[in-house]
Structures are given as structure tokens and as C-alpha cells.
Design a protein around this motif. Structure first.
Motif, PDB file in Angstrom:
ATOM      1  N   ILE A  93       5.367   6.918   5.017  1.00 58.85           N
ATOM      2  CA  ILE A  93       5.622   6.641   6.783  1.00 58.85           C
ATOM      3  C   ILE A  93       4.277   6.371   6.556  1.00 58.85           C
ATOM      4  O   ILE A  93       2.625   6.833   6.431  1.00 58.85           O
ATOM      5  CB  ILE A  93       5.607   6.895   7.840  1.00 58.85           C
ATOM      6  CG1 ILE A  93       4.997   8.594   7.336  1.00 58.85           C
ATOM      7  CG2 ILE A  93       7.568   7.705   7.346  1.00 58.85           C
ATOM      8  CD1 ILE A  93       5.030   9.414   9.087  1.00 58.85           C
ATOM      9  N   THR A  94       3.710   4.953   7.555  1.00 53.23           N
ATOM     10  CA  THR A  94       2.210   4.997   7.767  1.00 53.23           C
ATOM     11  C   THR A  94       1.668   5.844   9.061  1.00 53.23           C
ATOM     12  O   THR A  94       1.820   5.503   9.814  1.00 53.23           O
ATOM     13  CB  THR A  94       1.979   3.734   8.429  1.00 53.23           C
ATOM     14  OG1 THR A  94       3.038   2.615   7.196  1.00 53.23           O
ATOM     15  CG2 THR A  94       0.450   2.675   7.951  1.00 53.23           C
ATOM     16  N   LEU A  95       0.625   6.163   8.231  1.00 51.19           N
ATOM     17  CA  LEU A  95      -0.478   6.391   9.857  1.00 51.19           C
ATOM     18  C   LEU A  95      -1.356   6.193  10.492  1.00 51.19           C
ATOM     19  O   LEU A  95      -1.451   6.115  11.809  1.00 51.19           O
ATOM     20  CB  LEU A  95      -0.445   8.288   8.934  1.00 51.19           C
ATOM     21  CG  LEU A  95      -0.373   9.573   7.793  1.00 51.19           C
ATOM     22  CD1 LEU A  95      -0.503  10.032   7.550  1.00 51.19           C
ATOM     23  CD2 LEU A  95       1.385   9.498   9.507  1.00 51.19           C
TER      24      LEU A  95
ATOM     25  N   MET B  45       1.011  -0.696   0.030  1.00 47.19           N
ATOM     26  CA  MET B  45       0.057  -0.132   0.171  1.00 47.19           C
ATOM     27  C   MET B  45       0.799   0.837  -0.211  1.00 47.19           C
ATOM     28  O   MET B  45       0.108   2.113  -1.073  1.00 47.19           O
ATOM     29  CB  MET B  45      -1.017   0.223   1.135  1.00 47.19           C
ATOM     30  CG  MET B  45      -1.628  -1.479   1.155  1.00 47.19           C
ATOM     31  SD  MET B  45      -3.147  -0.875   2.544  1.00 47.19           S
ATOM     32  CE  MET B  45      -1.998  -1.039   4.321  1.00 47.19           C
ATOM     33  N   ALA B  46       1.745   0.957   0.621  1.00 41.68           N
ATOM     34  CA  ALA B  46       3.227   2.257   0.997  1.00 41.68           C
ATOM     35  C   ALA B  46       3.246   2.650  -0.724  1.00 41.68           C
ATOM     36  O   ALA B  46       3.640   3.721  -1.427  1.00 41.68           O
ATOM     37  CB  ALA B  46       3.990   2.769   2.360  1.00 41.68           C
TER      38      ALA B  46
ATOM     39  N   PHE C 162      -1.072   6.790   4.231  1.00 43.68           N
ATOM     40  CA  PHE C 162      -0.057   7.069   4.296  1.00 43.68           C
ATOM     41  C   PHE C 162       0.313   8.558   4.141  1.00 43.68           C
ATOM     42  O   PHE C 162      -0.219   9.565   3.566  1.00 43.68           O
ATOM     43  CB  PHE C 162       0.704   6.073   3.253  1.00 43.68           C
ATOM     44  CG  PHE C 162      -0.217   5.146   3.346  1.00 43.68           C
ATOM     45  CD1 PHE C 162       0.920   4.343   4.136  1.00 43.68           C
ATOM     46  CD2 PHE C 162      -0.712   4.866   3.129  1.00 43.68           C
ATOM     47  CE1 PHE C 162       1.170   2.720   4.036  1.00 43.68           C
ATOM     48  CE2 PHE C 162      -0.676   2.626   3.547  1.00 43.68           C
ATOM     49  CZ  PHE C 162      -0.369   1.628   3.873  1.00 43.68           C
ATOM     50  N   ARG C 163       1.421   9.088   4.855  1.00 44.94           N
ATOM     51  CA  ARG C 163       2.218  10.513   4.202  1.00 44.94           C
ATOM     52  C   ARG C 163       3.871  10.288   3.962  1.00 44.94           C
ATOM     53  O   ARG C 163       4.953   9.730   3.658  1.00 44.94           O
ATOM     54  CB  ARG C 163       2.627  11.403   5.679  1.00 44.94           C
ATOM     55  CG  ARG C 163       2.840  12.790   5.623  1.00 44.94           C
ATOM     56  CD  ARG C 163       3.441  13.336   6.206  1.00 44.94           C
ATOM     57  NE  ARG C 163       4.158  12.948   7.687  1.00 44.94           N
ATOM     58  CZ  ARG C 163       4.616  12.691   7.147  1.00 44.94           C
ATOM     59  NH1 ARG C 163       6.186  13.441   6.915  1.00 44.94           N
ATOM     60  NH2 ARG C 163       6.245  13.278   8.291  1.00 44.94           N
TER      61      ARG C 163
ATOM     62  N   TYR D  59      -2.376  10.482   1.343  1.00 44.95           N
ATOM     63  CA  TYR D  59      -3.295   9.652   0.853  1.00 44.95           C
ATOM     64  C   TYR D  59      -3.239   7.949   1.432  1.00 44.95           C
ATOM     65  O   TYR D  59      -3.055   7.874   2.435  1.00 44.95           O
ATOM     66  CB  TYR D  59      -2.085   9.130  -0.834  1.00 44.95           C
ATOM     67  CG  TYR D  59      -0.849   7.975  -0.569  1.00 44.95           C
ATOM     68  CD1 TYR D  59      -0.784   7.425  -0.506  1.00 44.95           C
ATOM     69  CD2 TYR D  59       0.289   8.425  -0.344  1.00 44.95           C
ATOM     70  CE1 TYR D  59       0.035   5.603  -0.448  1.00 44.95           C
ATOM     71  CE2 TYR D  59       1.128   7.985   0.092  1.00 44.95           C
ATOM     72  CZ  TYR D  59       0.888   6.607  -0.140  1.00 44.95           C
ATOM     73  OH  TYR D  59       2.416   6.021   0.536  1.00 44.95           O
ATOM     74  N   ASN D  60      -4.754   7.548   1.217  1.00 48.24           N
ATOM     75  CA  ASN D  60      -5.148   6.430   1.373  1.00 48.24           C
ATOM     76  C   ASN D  60      -5.571   5.500   0.420  1.00 48.24           C
ATOM     77  O   ASN D  60      -5.485   5.649  -1.110  1.00 48.24           O
ATOM     78  CB  ASN D  60      -6.208   6.452   1.463  1.00 48.24           C
ATOM     79  CG  ASN D  60      -7.085   7.462   2.829  1.00 48.24           C
ATOM     80  OD1 ASN D  60      -7.078   8.671   1.933  1.00 48.24           O
ATOM     81  ND2 ASN D  60      -7.011   7.730   3.875  1.00 48.24           N
TER      82      ASN D  60
END
Length: 147
Positions: A81-83, A64-65, A133-134, A112-113
Motif C-alpha cells: 500500500i502507498t503511504l 514503484m509499488a 510503501f508498506r 520501503y522507498n
């Protein structure tokens, strides 16, 4: 991008660390979608003999990232990075190859999603996921940063 594409990004084994330890293979990576495969080994299984949820979680996180960080420039990469991330486990598998697909669904310049799915070789759904994610500093531009 496929494995035969000369612009292919570094192999997971070349990234080192956890990416290398997982042992996955990049199948494709393009803007908005990333696909990775993993040949299951005993190291990937839990005490019940099925693929460990942590392995599925890590692979979903990676795919996903990647779906939001494709970089078309050779020798460059974009990082995120995963939020937040949620996972629902829907099946079990104890061998063979599993395929993980991450797809970007929405987003802006930095946030983003994505959604992700894991399937076994027979096409059975093993897990689904959603994540936010950012992009890291420097990775918000298409040219990313040097590898």
C-alpha cells in the motif's frame, strides 16, 4: 523478468479492476525495479489533449509499488500500500507509448522507498516521483501470497 519469461506474473488485464482499466503492459519486473508501458489513447488524455496527470500518477504508483514487491515464485504475488507519494510533472505528451520505471532505493522488512520516472517514446521526461510503501500482511516474505 521479461514478457518471455515463463515465471511472468499475471498480466494487468488478469488482475482486473483499475489495473485492467489503465491498459498498461508489464515490460519487466525484477527485485528492485519494475517497468511498464502504456500506449496512449483518447481515454488517457485530459481536456487539453495531453496525457492526464492522474494517469501518470497511477502508473508511477503501480511501478514503484512493484519495485518493492517482486515475487520469484509462480502463481504468487506480493502486495503493498502507498503511504506517501509526491510527483513533479516535467513535460507533456499526447500520443505514442510512454514508459514508467520504478526503482526501490531503500527500506526494511515492511517499509520501503522508491523513485519513479515517466518518459515518452523520444526519451523526454514527463514526470518524476518519490514514494513510501508498506508491504501488506503476508507480502513481507519473498514467497508472498497466492494470486
Amino acid at each position: 523478468m521479461t514478457l518471455d519469461d515463463p515465471k511472468m506474473k499475471p498480466a494487468p488485464s488478469e488482475l482486473g479492476g483499475f489495473h485492467s482499466a489503465l491498459g498498461y503492459r508489464q515490460v519487466s519486473w525484477e527485485d528492485g525495479c519494475a517497468v511498464i508501458d502504456l500506449s496512449l489513447h483518447a481515454d488517457h488524455l485530459n481536456l487539453a489533449g495531453v496525457v492526464h496527470g492522474g494517469v501518470l500518477s497511477a502508473l508511477l504508483d503501480i511501478a514503484m509499488a512493484q519495485a518493492g514487491t517482486y515475487c520469484p515464485y509462480p502463481n504468487r504475488i506480493r502486495k503493498a500500500i502507498t503511504l506517501s507519494m509526491t510527483i513533479t510533472f516535467t513535460g507533456q505528451c499526447s500520443g505514442g507509448v510512454i514508459r514508467v520505471t520504478g526503482r526501490k532505493r531503500a527500506g526494511g522488512r515492511r517499509i520501503y522507498n522508491c523513485t519513479g520516472e515517466v518518459h515518452d517514446a523520444a526519451g523526454n521526461l514527463l514526470a518524476i516521483s518519490e514514494g513510501t510503501f508498506r508491504t501488506r500482511t503476508g507480502s513481507d516474505q519473498p514467497e508472498g501470497v497466492p494470486v
